[in-house]
Enzyme design. Structure first.
Site, PDB file in Angstrom:
ATOM      1  N   ARG A 132      41.068  31.655 -46.289  1.00  0.00           N
ATOM      2  CA  ARG A 132      39.709  32.050 -46.655  1.00  0.00           C
ATOM      3  C   ARG A 132      38.656  31.056 -46.170  1.00  0.00           C
ATOM      4  O   ARG A 132      37.470  31.387 -46.115  1.00  0.00           O
ATOM      5  CB  ARG A 132      39.581  32.183 -48.180  1.00  0.00           C
ATOM      6  CG  ARG A 132      40.356  33.324 -48.800  1.00  0.00           C
ATOM      7  CD  ARG A 132      40.138  33.405 -50.305  1.00  0.00           C
ATOM      8  NE  ARG A 132      40.551  32.185 -50.982  1.00  0.00           N
ATOM      9  CZ  ARG A 132      39.726  31.311 -51.526  1.00  0.00           C
ATOM     10  NH1 ARG A 132      38.416  31.519 -51.484  1.00  0.00           N
ATOM     11  NH2 ARG A 132      40.180  30.224 -52.128  1.00  0.00           N
ATOM     12  N   LEU A 133      39.073  29.842 -45.858  1.00  0.00           N
ATOM     13  CA  LEU A 133      38.125  28.781 -45.546  1.00  0.00           C
ATOM     14  C   LEU A 133      38.400  28.186 -44.165  1.00  0.00           C
ATOM     15  O   LEU A 133      39.545  28.204 -43.692  1.00  0.00           O
ATOM     16  CB  LEU A 133      38.225  27.674 -46.606  1.00  0.00           C
ATOM     17  CG  LEU A 133      37.974  28.105 -48.060  1.00  0.00           C
ATOM     18  CD1 LEU A 133      38.326  26.971 -49.010  1.00  0.00           C
ATOM     19  CD2 LEU A 133      36.534  28.554 -48.254  1.00  0.00           C
TER      20      LEU A 133
END
EC number: 1.4.3.16
Length: 537
Positions: free
Chosen positions: A284-285
């Site tokens: 997600r990052l």
């Protein structure tokens, strides 16, 4: 072909709890409190499993600040879990954790808490975005508190008792177990499975040796559904020195990551800074680059000692509580100085998925309950730090209460069985199948997953299974460990193949983006032919 197993004795009880970590002991105590006869069976000893893992000083737990914070907490769990969580389970978890922590304190468990009320960003849970109530769950007080409470109860404890099969009868279940070189039976009206995660399927894992995935395999064989098993946490750990020591992610901002020959692998300070905000790998990052680059170096060299970390520590007094305590613990307990070169790799840490349960910790099979890391649904594709331990506590207590209620509705256990028939177990003599499975799972089913790699691993395991079936009958205990490992490895690999996207902890190099086509949970089950089936929810 069937194999007859003769039991040296049979124990009868109302509630059988399998596993003696935080979830299992909480379940046993709650069932005992409800007035049920309880046996707790554990392959090692009381206070075992990931909730008492010796590779760290303790574990964090988090709870909402107040009633108003509960709604926000569930919203963040759903966001972090990429929508893969069962919101009903998340709500139960957050609604109960505060009062259950208070109950532990009343039992004699002490928690490490912030020294002052001043803001300390190191106490914000992994992947969370705000400060909540933080509790440092300390093994040194939890172990004696649980042992004292169990010893003063009517619970019968069977240590070094390894359950390997659960067989349904008309009004009870019969669990077969290895004990003292013999096979014994434990008949129970209801069963709580609290055997922990699946770390034992991976070569490098931050788990104790009793975390094998056998609980999930036995549950699947019984007809229980599994959910979200493709989602699991990998976090950096020590290869050398002090193998299997957990890295405190908060200290990564003080680290330099180099190849064995001194080449800088991670030179982006923003990546290191962001990566210091969470322990597990996530897609997600942008900080996903940290774990992917390290694993690419491992794949390129084929060596475990291929990436080293050097800490750059200047003024420790300026660092937060978690960092100060970590370096102190590292030196005192692990005999590792922060100035040393430390070789690291991603380690399998925890499962986010497992046996599918409802709000009452009930599985899809009547009378079978489950709690702790063996279960799935309350977290999703990523998990907020501190909620795995909380999950074991909350759903352990719920499972114990509900298993007791179920047992009280059932008729007395029928007459004792003298022998039982199961499928024959085969293995090629001298073939260390479990070790080979662990290497395959680590290489192809950990940080970097591709269709080619996953299919390669499945083909190797299918060939291994065929070779085993053509072998001679073997030692029952060894054969069952291999059988459980093969089953769970195939379930995991197939689930990773089916999810053709990257979401949370699941990274497909050939499908690097999250896709709306997969905005649904994947459920694995045993179909009518006894094969591995699946459905999307």
């Amino acid at each position: 072909m069937r194999l007859e197993i003769r039991m040296s004795r049979q124990e009868n009880t109302e509630v059988l709890v399998i596993g003696a970590g935080l979830a299992g002991m909480s379940a046993a105590l709650e069932a005992d409190k409800a007035g049920s006869e309880v046996i707790i069976a554990v392959s090692s000893t009381l206070c075992s499993g990931s909730s008492f893992y010796p590779g760290t000083w303790g574990l964090g737990m988090v709870a909402p600040q107040d009633e108003e914070d509960k709604k926000n907490f569930v919203e963040v769990i759903t966001e972090v879990g990429c929508g893969m969580n069962d919101i009903r389970l998340s709500e139960v978890l957050i609604d109960h954790i505060g009062e259950d922590i208070e109950a532990l304190e009343e039992m004699g468990v002490t928690f490490k808490k912030p020294e002052t009320s001043a803001y300390d960003e190191t106490l914000i849970p992994c992947f969370d975005r705000k400060y909540r109530k933080w509790y440092g769950y300390l093994f040194e007080t939890a172990k004696p508190a649980f042992k004292d409470r169990i010893e003063s109860s009517a619970i019968k404890v069977l240590e070094h008792t390894e359950i390997f099969k659960i067989i349904p009868f008309k009004n009870h279940y019969l669990a077969l177990a290895f004990w003292n070189g013999e096979v014994i039976g434990i008949a129970a009206k209801s069963v709580v499975i609290a055997t922990g995660g699946i770390g034992g399927l991976y070569e490098h894992r931050l788990n104790t040796d009793d975390i094998t995935g056998a609980g999930q395999a036995m549950a699947f064989d019984l007809g229980c559904e599994l959910v979200n098993v493709e989602f699991m946490q990998f976090i950096p750990g020590f290869i050398e020195p002090s193998y299997k020591t957990i890295i405190n992610e908060r200290a990564l901002k003080l680290a330099q990551i180099l190849s064995k020959d001194g080449r800088i692998i991670i030179d982006d300070l923003e990546v290191l800074d962001e990566r210091s905000g969470h322990g597990p790998f996530t897609t997600r990052l942008p900080s996903q680059k940290f774990d992917i680059e390290i694993f690419e170096e491992y794949l390129r060299t084929g060596e475990d000692k291929c990436v080293k970390m050097q800490y750059k520590v200047s003024n420790m007094s300026q660092e937060g509580l978690m960092i100060r305590d970590y370096f102190k613990w590292l030196k005192e307990k692990k005999k590792v100085d922060a100035s040393e070169d430390i070789f690291i790799l991603p380690f399998m840490h925890a499962a986010n998925g497992g046996i599918k349960i409802d709000e009452k910790a009930a599985t899809t099979v009547p009378g079978i309950f489950a709690a702790g890391e063996v279960t799935g649904g309350m977290h999703g594709a990523d998990r907020i730090g501190g909620l795995s331990t909380a999950n074991g506590l909350v759903f352990g207590k719920i499972a114990g209460r509900e298993a007791s209620k179920y047992a009280k509705k059932m008729d007395p256990v029928a007459a004792e069985e003298q022998s039982i028939n199961i499928d024959s177990i085969h293995i090629v003599e001298g073939h260390d199948a479990v070790d080979e499975i662990r290497k395959l799972m680590y290489r192809y089913g950990s940080i970097i997953r591709t269709e080619k790699g996953l299919e390669c691993a499945l083909e190797a395991i299918d060939a291994m299974e065929k070779q085993i079936r053509e072998g001679e009958e073997c030692d029952l205990k060894q054969g069952l460990m291999v059988t459980h490992s093969i089953l769970m490895a195939k379930i995991l690999l197939k689930s990773m193949l089916l999810r053709k996207e990257s979401r949370g902890s699941h990274y497909r190099k050939d499908y690097p983006e999250q896709s709306e086509d997969y905005d649904k949970a994947l459920i694995m089950f045993k179909d009518e032919k006894g094969e591995i089936g699946y459905k999307w929810r």
